[in-house]
Motif scaffolding. Structure first.
Motif: not given
Length: 269
Positions: A142-150, A173-181, A129-139
């Protein structure tokens, strides 16, 4: 609220520009200094904007970027070494001259658990789906901006969010991003309060474009009410995806990152 003219910006910022040695310049990065892009890792702050920040850093007592990104990543993107960075929505503080960011102790104890949970949700389906996972350290994000089917990607992310909350994590929840904290109360406003506790000022300006920036609006208003600062100016950076409250609650409104550059130009003199 209508977009503010350069002349009005200059008048509003006069308490800072006339006494910069007693003032703080604070700003968000993504959507404020750096244009929003499809892939978060490709975001860049234009070289001219970085140069403006460098000039501002030589004039004002406190200059800092307050970001949801990790503090070290924020410094890399902005490219200005002589300012402070509050990363991970206030969980990290990287001061000028420091090699490593300070991490809120309660966040540090959860960092591995957050990372393990998020990486455990990585799957061939999400990658397709082109969902990307970003490592922000302690956070972890999950980004889905630009996914095949958002829309389909969002359905998958909502399921991950529900499982994270059931597992005791906080979600944001942010702009097409979910953060796990980590389940620790922290926000950009707390980071600003700590920065200004360490280096008290008479006046402060902050620019931001998203919901998490409203916490800084709250803190600056509180500091002014408490008498800790005399002047607090909140700049709302308007965008198509930003929350209406950023505009409604701002003292000044500018259009996108080019508009915020006008604020920086006034501050730089």
């Amino acid at each position: 609220m209508s977009v503010t003219s350069v002349e009005t910006i200059a008048e509003a910022l006069r308490p800072l520009t006339e006494r910069p040695e007693e003032a703080a310049v604070l700003c968000d990065i993504d959507g404020t200094l750096a244009p929003i892009v499809e892939r978060a890792e490709e975001a860049t702050v234009p070289e001219a904007t970085s140069r403006l920040l460098g000039r501002i850093a030589r004039r004002y007592r406190v200059v800092a970027c307050i970001s949801g990104r990790g503090a070290a990543e924020a410094r890399r993107i902005v490219g200005v070494g002589g300012i402070a960075y509050a990363g991970a929505h206030g969980a990290e503080l990287l001061l000028p001259g420091q090699a490593q960011a300070e991490l809120v102790p309660a966040f540090a104890t959860w960092a591995d658990r957050v990372r393990d949970f998020a990486l455990g949700k990585d799957s061939p389906e999400l990658r397709m789906m082109r969902v990307r996972i970003e490592d922000k350290g302690a956070i972890m994000a999950f980004h889905w901006r630009g996914a095949r089917d958002e829309a389909a990607a969002l359905t998958q992310i909502e399921a991950i969010a529900a499982e994270a909350e059931s597992g005791g994590f906080f979600t944001h929840w942010g702009r097409k991003v979910l953060e796990i904290r980590p389940p620790v109360q922290i926000d950009k406003g707390q980071a600003v309060r700590e920065l200004l506790r360490r280096a008290p000022v008479r006046a402060a300006v902050f620019g931001g474009d998203d919901a998490t920036d409203l916490d800084v609006f709250d803190v600056l208003g509180g500091l002014r009410s408490e008498g800790a600062i005399e002047t607090a100016i909140c700049v709302g950076v308007r965008s198509d995806e930003g929350p209406a409250a950023i505009v409604d609650r701002a003292d000044l409104v500018v259009d996108g990152t080019p508009g915020f550059v006008q604020v920086l130009e006034v501050l730089a003199g």
